[in-house]
Design an enzyme around this catalytic site. Structure first.
Site, mmCIF file in Angstrom:
data_model
loop_
_atom_site.group_PDB
_atom_site.id
_atom_site.type_symbol
_atom_site.label_atom_id
_atom_site.label_comp_id
_atom_site.label_asym_id
_atom_site.label_seq_id
_atom_site.Cartn_x
_atom_site.Cartn_y
_atom_site.Cartn_z
ATOM 1 N N TYR A 111 0.839 -1.206 0.000
ATOM 2 C CA TYR A 111 0.000 0.000 0.000
ATOM 3 C C TYR A 111 0.867 1.247 0.000
ATOM 4 O O TYR A 111 0.585 2.214 -0.700
ATOM 5 C CB TYR A 111 -0.934 0.021 1.219
ATOM 6 C CG TYR A 111 -1.944 1.138 1.086
ATOM 7 C CD1 TYR A 111 -3.150 0.926 0.433
ATOM 8 C CD2 TYR A 111 -1.653 2.428 1.546
ATOM 9 C CE1 TYR A 111 -4.056 1.956 0.256
ATOM 10 C CE2 TYR A 111 -2.552 3.462 1.365
ATOM 11 C CZ TYR A 111 -3.758 3.222 0.724
ATOM 12 O OH TYR A 111 -4.638 4.242 0.526
ATOM 13 N N PHE A 159 -7.454 21.680 -24.671
ATOM 14 C CA PHE A 159 -7.692 20.251 -24.764
ATOM 15 C C PHE A 159 -8.920 19.955 -23.904
ATOM 16 O O PHE A 159 -9.122 20.576 -22.862
ATOM 17 C CB PHE A 159 -6.492 19.396 -24.334
ATOM 18 C CG PHE A 159 -6.786 17.942 -24.570
ATOM 19 C CD1 PHE A 159 -6.852 17.447 -25.856
ATOM 20 C CD2 PHE A 159 -7.095 17.090 -23.520
ATOM 21 C CE1 PHE A 159 -7.222 16.127 -26.095
ATOM 22 C CE2 PHE A 159 -7.456 15.772 -23.752
ATOM 23 C CZ PHE A 159 -7.531 15.291 -25.047
ATOM 24 N N THR A 160 -9.723 18.994 -24.336
ATOM 25 C CA THR A 160 -11.038 18.756 -23.735
ATOM 26 C C THR A 160 -10.991 18.589 -22.212
ATOM 27 O O THR A 160 -11.620 19.352 -21.483
ATOM 28 C CB THR A 160 -11.668 17.510 -24.374
ATOM 29 O OG1 THR A 160 -10.721 16.437 -24.308
ATOM 30 C CG2 THR A 160 -12.022 17.752 -25.837
ATOM 31 N N ASP A 210 1.829 20.561 -20.352
ATOM 32 C CA ASP A 210 1.155 19.285 -20.576
ATOM 33 C C ASP A 210 2.164 18.428 -21.344
ATOM 34 O O ASP A 210 2.373 18.607 -22.536
ATOM 35 C CB ASP A 210 -0.136 19.463 -21.374
ATOM 36 C CG ASP A 210 -0.877 18.147 -21.559
ATOM 37 O OD1 ASP A 210 -0.229 17.077 -21.495
ATOM 38 O OD2 ASP A 210 -2.097 18.170 -21.778
ATOM 39 N N LYS A 231 0.386 7.786 -23.399
ATOM 40 C CA LYS A 231 0.881 8.094 -24.744
ATOM 41 C C LYS A 231 2.387 7.805 -24.823
ATOM 42 O O LYS A 231 2.794 6.674 -25.013
ATOM 43 C CB LYS A 231 0.561 9.549 -25.103
ATOM 44 C CG LYS A 231 -0.910 9.818 -25.396
ATOM 45 C CD LYS A 231 -1.741 9.958 -24.156
ATOM 46 C CE LYS A 231 -3.132 10.504 -24.426
ATOM 47 N NZ LYS A 231 -3.968 10.490 -23.233
ATOM 48 N N ARG A 285 -12.987 15.304 -34.052
ATOM 49 C CA ARG A 285 -12.337 16.388 -33.318
ATOM 50 C C ARG A 285 -12.773 17.700 -33.957
ATOM 51 O O ARG A 285 -12.041 18.363 -34.673
ATOM 52 C CB ARG A 285 -10.803 16.268 -33.358
ATOM 53 C CG ARG A 285 -10.230 15.018 -32.703
ATOM 54 C CD ARG A 285 -10.014 15.116 -31.198
ATOM 55 N NE ARG A 285 -11.202 14.937 -30.387
ATOM 56 C CZ ARG A 285 -11.166 14.785 -29.065
ATOM 57 N NH1 ARG A 285 -10.020 14.767 -28.413
ATOM 58 N NH2 ARG A 285 -12.265 14.673 -28.378
ATOM 59 N N PHE A 316 -18.702 14.708 -26.291
ATOM 60 C CA PHE A 316 -18.291 13.862 -27.423
ATOM 61 C C PHE A 316 -18.209 12.384 -27.050
ATOM 62 O O PHE A 316 -18.392 11.524 -27.885
ATOM 63 C CB PHE A 316 -16.942 14.329 -27.976
ATOM 64 C CG PHE A 316 -15.889 14.460 -26.918
ATOM 65 C CD1 PHE A 316 -15.730 15.645 -26.230
ATOM 66 C CD2 PHE A 316 -15.086 13.387 -26.584
ATOM 67 C CE1 PHE A 316 -14.792 15.766 -25.217
ATOM 68 C CE2 PHE A 316 -14.139 13.491 -25.576
ATOM 69 C CZ PHE A 316 -13.995 14.690 -24.893
HETATM 70 C C1 P71 Z 1 -6.548 11.256 -26.697
HETATM 71 C C2 P71 Z 1 -6.642 11.385 -25.226
HETATM 72 C C3 P71 Z 1 -7.673 10.598 -24.475
HETATM 73 C C4 P71 Z 1 -8.941 11.334 -24.674
HETATM 74 C C5 P71 Z 1 -9.256 12.374 -23.836
HETATM 75 C C6 P71 Z 1 -10.370 13.150 -24.094
HETATM 76 C C7 P71 Z 1 -11.124 12.883 -25.209
HETATM 77 C C8 P71 Z 1 -10.823 11.818 -26.030
HETATM 78 C C9 P71 Z 1 -9.738 11.053 -25.757
HETATM 79 C C10 P71 Z 1 -5.739 12.659 -23.425
HETATM 80 C C11 P71 Z 1 -4.975 13.780 -23.022
HETATM 81 C C12 P71 Z 1 -4.209 14.541 -23.972
HETATM 82 C C13 P71 Z 1 -3.549 15.683 -23.567
HETATM 83 C C14 P71 Z 1 -2.769 16.494 -24.517
HETATM 84 C C15 P71 Z 1 -4.340 15.372 -21.345
HETATM 85 C C16 P71 Z 1 -5.022 14.240 -21.688
HETATM 86 C C17 P71 Z 1 -5.797 13.503 -20.642
HETATM 87 N N1 P71 Z 1 -5.858 12.315 -24.679
HETATM 88 N N2 P71 Z 1 -3.624 16.071 -22.278
HETATM 89 O O1 P71 Z 1 -5.869 12.078 -27.309
HETATM 90 O O2 P71 Z 1 -4.112 14.167 -25.251
HETATM 91 O O3 P71 Z 1 -5.133 12.357 -20.293
HETATM 92 O O4 P71 Z 1 -6.708 10.537 -21.003
HETATM 93 O O5 P71 Z 1 -4.784 10.093 -19.456
HETATM 94 O O6 P71 Z 1 -6.744 11.367 -18.668
HETATM 95 O O7 P71 Z 1 -7.159 10.329 -27.239
HETATM 96 P P1 P71 Z 1 -5.891 11.020 -19.837
#
Ligand code: P71
Length: 463
Positions: A78, A130-131, A221, A264, A388, A455
């Site tokens: 833990y 970013f979303t 980021d 990523k 997108r 979305f």
């Molecule tokens: C991507 C994602 C995952 C995603 C997120 C929202 C809508 C669709 C798909 C996530 C990112 C990202 C950047 C630049 C933060 C996050 C959040 N991307 N910054 O591209 O690209 O990270 O998903 O690990 O929570 O498909 P998280």
């Protein structure tokens, strides 16, 4: 088949395949039913109904044998797992920040930093929204302000660093609202919504300088910062001979902290972190993480997940890996360009972005052309992509009206080390087939709209 002689020597994947996962093909009739049931939203399809899954590069990577071996060394205590300390030391080695707070994924880190630094009424300038990032900024009471250069909103612009901050826009905002109302500048490398476009080192330094002048923090980021560092090596004067690892560290050194989705660059399936230099801010983050994620030595992750991330850091900066990674995206993009299919240029780091506004010019933005195009590609071949455009952009939190982004795109996203060049060929051919029949594609109407990040779960019907 005729084969022309090559003009240059090819690269190949710097790995061979040890484990395979079968793909499933389906009939057009099956897909018609599946996409209709999914409300024409590719997020709502079952993965079993998908052939080549190019929805996202997030958490869809193939881990190496070295990472899988590390999974067996998970210390699932833990508190104080040895995998945490290894991740912490590799984060320091590759990113250069002092303190590490693990989180279950990127948005966990965004949540904590937003809650700690943003007060109601604040403004957060950033190089394109970013979303999830903007959602957390708004939940904390802030307003996001786009300060990316204009070229980023133009799919045709060949600017080599379309992720750059427009310093005049930043300065104008500081003048307008005052530095006290700007808790930090939010800088992404690379910029996802602009098409996976990098920021230059020169621009990053200039942002740091301007922020310092006004006592404002800079938060990175770092989700795809390695891919950004690779573009700097290729495109920016003075960096050709530097290693990607050195460039990455230099990039991070211009910032005070970073949020990270490990899903990523880090070549894993789950994980993220917050990395911080300031001891006081770290202390607060380390305290807050126990409320939302878990103890500060695991942050919602298993020990084995932290081990896989730590090992992924060692692999992500390797030159042969990056050449094949970016090269594969470029291969797909160039194929589409050869056939005159409109895509965002230059070709980005993690995906090829189709210009739905141009491809479906007969469908107005309020009828969701990118959503319709993604559904049509799925219908043609079972290849899954992501909208997108206007659906992703959501509504203005103050007025409730749709945001109308200038970019109305379909993202064809390439997972790392997962698909082969033949998969890229099949994908390109499907996009071509849809492109040739584009006049027949109809718009959509939204019949269900969730409140947050619509979305993901919105549903549509054909008009
Ligand atoms: C991507 C994602 C995952 C995603 C997120 C929202 C809508 C669709 C798909 C996530 C990112 C990202 C950047 C630049 C933060 C996050 C959040 N991307 N910054 O591209 O690209 O990270 O998903 O690990 O929570 O498909 P998280």
């Amino acid at each position: 088949m005729k084969h022309t002689k090559p003009t240059r020597r090819s690269w190949a994947e710097p790995f061979k395949i040890k484990v395979v996962e079968p793909l499933r093909t389906t009939t057009r009739q099956h897909r018609m039913k599946a996409i209709k049931e999914a409300g024409y939203n590719t997020f709502l399809l079952r993965s079993e109904d998908v052939y080549i899954d190019l929805l996202t590069d997030s958490g869809t990577n193939a881990m190496s044998d070295y990472q899988w071996a590390g999974m067996m060394l998970g210390d699932e205590a833990y508190a104080g797992s040895r995998n945490f300390y290894y991740l912490e030391s590799n984060m320091r080695k590759f990113y250069g920040y002092k303190y590490l707070v693990p989180t279950h994924q990127g948005r966990g880190a965004e949540h904590i930093i937003s809650q700690l630094l943003i007060k109601p009424g604040d403004f957060i300038p950033g190089n394109m929204y970013f979303t999830t990032t903007r959602e957390h900024q708004e939940r904390a009471g802030g307003t996001f302000v786009d300060i990316i250069i204009d070229e980023a909103h133009d799919p045709e612009s060949l600017h080599p660093f379309k992720g750059n901050v427009d310093l005049q826009k930043l300065e104008a905002l500081i003048k307008k609202v005052g530095a006290k109302k700007i808790p930090y500048v939010s800088v992404a490398a690379t910029v996802n919504m602009a098409g996976g476009q990098p920021i230059s080192m020169e621009n990053m330094r200039a942002v740091r300088k301007l922020a310092d002048k006004h006592g404002i923090r800079v938060i990175l980021d770092a989700t795809r910062a390695v891919e950004n560092a690779y573009f700097i090596k290729l495109r920016e004067k003075g960096y050709a001979r530097k290693s990607v690892a050195a460039i990455l560290k230099e990039l991070c050194s211009c910032t005070d902290a970073a949020t990270m989705s490990g899903k990523k660059d880090l070549l894993v399936n789950i994980g993220g972190f917050l990395a911080i230099n300031d001891a006081k801010l770290y202390d607060e983050a380390r305290n807050m993480v126990v409320v939302f994620e878990g103890l500060h030595t695991y942050g919602g992750l298993a020990g084995r997940d932290m081990e896989a991330m730590a090992r992924g850091m060692e692999e992500m900066v390797k030159a042969d890996y990056l050449r094949a990674r970016i090269g594969q995206v470029e291969y797909l993009g160039e194929k589409l360009l050869d056939w005159s299919i409109p895509i965002v240029k230059p070709i980005g780091g993690h995906a090829v972005f189709l210009d739905a506004k141009k491809i479906l010019e007969h469908i107005p933005q309020d009828r969701f052309p990118a959503q319709a195009l993604a559904a049509e590609i799925y219908l043609d071949s079972g290849v899954r992509t992501m909208e997108r455009g206007i659906v992703s952009a959501g509504r203005d939190s103050a007025t409730g009206a749709h945001h109308h982004p200038s970019l109305e795109l379909v993202r064809v996203t390439i997972p790392r080390r997962v698909y082969t060049q033949a998969h890229m060929d099949v994908t390109a051919e499907s996009i071509l087939a849809v492109y040739e029949n584009r006049k027949k594609v109809r718009g959509l109407k939204m019949v269900y709209e969730p409140k947050y990040l619509r979305f993901f779960q919105a549903q549509f019907e054909k008009i």
